[in-house]
Design a protein around this motif. Structure first.
Motif, PDB file in Angstrom:
ATOM      1  N   ALA A  56       0.839  -1.208   0.000  1.00  0.00           N
ATOM      2  CA  ALA A  56       0.000   0.000   0.000  1.00  0.00           C
ATOM      3  C   ALA A  56       0.875   1.259   0.000  1.00  0.00           C
ATOM      4  O   ALA A  56       0.614   2.220  -0.733  1.00  0.00           O
ATOM      5  N   VAL A  98      -4.294   6.429   1.815  1.00  0.00           N
ATOM      6  CA  VAL A  98      -4.379   4.987   2.117  1.00  0.00           C
ATOM      7  C   VAL A  98      -5.371   4.778   3.258  1.00  0.00           C
ATOM      8  O   VAL A  98      -5.195   5.347   4.345  1.00  0.00           O
ATOM      9  N   VAL A 131      -5.869   4.181  -2.176  1.00  0.00           N
ATOM     10  CA  VAL A 131      -5.454   2.796  -1.906  1.00  0.00           C
ATOM     11  C   VAL A 131      -6.276   2.292  -0.714  1.00  0.00           C
ATOM     12  O   VAL A 131      -6.286   2.927   0.346  1.00  0.00           O
ATOM     13  N   ARG A 167       0.953   4.287  -3.058  1.00  0.00           N
ATOM     14  CA  ARG A 167       0.234   5.526  -2.701  1.00  0.00           C
ATOM     15  C   ARG A 167       0.528   6.683  -3.652  1.00  0.00           C
ATOM     16  O   ARG A 167      -0.301   7.585  -3.800  1.00  0.00           O
TER      17      ARG A 167
END
Ligand SMILES: Cc1cc2nc3c(=O)[nH]c(=O)nc-3n(C[C@H](O)[C@H](O)[C@H](O)COP(=O)(O)OP(=O)(O)OC[C@H]3O[C@@H](n4cnc5c(N)ncnc54)[C@H](O)[C@@H]3O)c2cc1C
Length: 439
Positions: A20, A131, A30, A24
């Motif tokens: 992740a 995220v 994400v 990003r």
């Protein structure tokens, strides 16, 4: 077809969080989902039972973590992680012989930190900006549009049943499987008509028993840890490592069906047979910080997704889901971090479709190293199998600090194992045998 600039990562353990972080910049959003309840403080959790056991970070892994998250090594130390010189602050036993330490810093550096704290720090870094992390949510299957993966069907983790409350996250441009050893990706792919993948599996039938204790300065003669590797005919080994907050984790392991007991007396009895009494002294003298934990690891496994005809676009598999190494070699986190760096670079160039093929070459060397040693443990031989005798001969680094350092550079994934074939190292280590080695 989805083009929403969305990436979905399944699994919020180290590989998923690092993926992740890697994605990003290239994606607007994400989403990371995990079926476990994720703690807000550093704590072992149900779905990551290895958190009770030592998770040692090879030097290359620390470099990769720092590449993905600049300043992260300093953050680990600020949070209580202990800087270690891998050659001089730890004691290493191979074939029952202790590797030589050196009077000068080895340059093979590490940080001793517990797995729960490491994961906590990575999660804290990941869970910012674009995220978002959703816990207690299980991925149950893939959603496709034609032959492209665009999302996942989800279910609340408490019920685990799609029928109960099916949900979905769709419209993704990339779905990443980071669900670890038990990954269901082969079944998910079968469900969308993609044939079985090729798998290489090595049975190790391993049991780990670990317990944390309050650390005292005199333990291990003032050193920060020890690695007692099992070897042919000696299936029991151990790892001792200092962790933050004056804790030391003592872990005993048995391979090929050998099982260390988990009671206090069983652990003490087993530790007596290790090549020095460091672990035994801790077990006898130190105050426990919690219970002993037992974890079975039946096999290590590599899944060859890159060889699969028709591997779908929009999908990637990494971390233990791609390759679960024998834990005693301590490679998993580093390889996951290197895969995340690769993913970041490919996504930045818009070439993430190459990920599976390129990740396979990252996995090749550490997998060969660990799988070959495991087969040698079982008495296996044949093409591509490192004979354990040859390895130990080359490494008879017990007396030569330079040879020990060369070995530790390989174990820390800084150098290719072929470096151990260096005639100079072998000649210094074992002059009488060098002419018989097949270099
Ligand atoms: C005893 C032991 C000791 C180890 N020691 C070391 C070491 O010293 N050094 C080292 O580098 N490595 C070590 N490892 C390996 C290391 O722990 C892993 O490589 C690392 O955790 C990366 O794993 P991962 O993130 O791919 O998977 P995992 O850590 O297994 O995490 C998988 C995640 O996916 C989630 N999940 C699973 N299925 C689903 C689903 N369907 N939907 C949603 N979420 C799901 C789980 O809840 C979990 O959070 C050790 C492993 C073991 C077992």
């Amino acid at each position: 077809m989805a083009r929403n600039n969305l990436a979905v990562v399944i699994g919020a353990s180290l590989a998923g969080l690092l993926a992740a972080t890697a994605l990003r910049q290239a994606y607007r959003k994400v989403i990371v989902l995990d079926r476990d309840a994720l703690p807000v403080v550093p704590r072992a959790r149900r779905e990551v039972p290895q958190a009770h056991h030592p998770n040692i970070l090879p030097s290359r892994g620390i470099g990769a973590l720092d590449t993905l998250m600049p300043g992260f090594a300093g953050e680990m130390v600020a949070a209580g992680g202990l800087p270690v010189d891998k050659q001089n602050d730890l004691r290493w036993y191979l074939d029952g012989r202790r590797l030589a330490s050196s009077l000068v810093p080895s340059g093979v550096d590490g940080i001793a930190i517990s797995r729960p704290l490491l994961e906590h720090l990575v999660r804290r870094r990941a869970a910012t900006g674009n995220v978002s992390i959703m816990d207690r949510l299980t991925a149950v299957s893939l959603i496709t549009d034609g032959d492209v993966v665009t999302g996942v069907v989800t279910a609340p983790a408490d019920t685990g049943e799609t029928r109960a409350e099916p949900g979905s996250i769709d419209g993704a441009d990339l779905v990443v499987d980071a669900t670890g050893f038990g990954s269901r990706a082969p079944a998910w792919l079968r469900a969308i008509g993609i044939q079985d993948i090729e798998v290489e599996r090595v049975d190790i039938d391993q049991t780990h028993v670990s317990r944390r204790f309050r650390r005292r300065q005199h333990f291990l003669g003032g050193q920060l840890g020890g690695v007692y590797a099992p070897h042919p005919g000696h299936p029991f080994g151990g790892v001792v490592t200092a962790e933050e907050r004056d804790v030391v984790n003592v872990s005993l392991n048995g391979s090929l069906g050998a099982v260390p007991g988990s009671g206090a007396a069983d652990m003490e009895k087993r530790a007596i047979d290790l090549p020095d009494q460091g672990a035994h002294e801790i077990l006898r003298q130190a105050h426990p910080v919690g219970d002993a934990h037992v974890l079975k690891v039946p096999y290590s496994v590599r899944r060859y997704y890159e060889r699969l005809p028709g591997f779908p676009a929009g999908f990637a598999v990494l971390g233990d889901a791609l390759c679960t190494f024998n834990p005693i070699y301590g490679q998993g986190i580093t390889v996951a971090a290197l895969e995340a760096v690769l993913l970041r670079n490919l996504a930045a160039a818009g070439t993430q479709g190459q990920f599976q093929r390129r990740a396979a070459s990252l996995v090749d060397v550490p997998w060969r190293w660990s799988a070959d040693l495991d087969r040698a443990m079982c008495g296996g031989d044949g093409p591509g199998v490192t004979t354990y005798d040859g390895l130990v001969t080359r490494l008879s680094a017990a007396t030569d600090p330079a040879a020990a350092r060369a070995f530790l550079r390989v174990v820390n994934l800084l150098d290719h194992p072929d470096r151990l074939d260096d005639r100079g190292i072998a000649a210094r280590a074992h002059p009488e045998k060098v002419s018989s080695l097949a270099f």
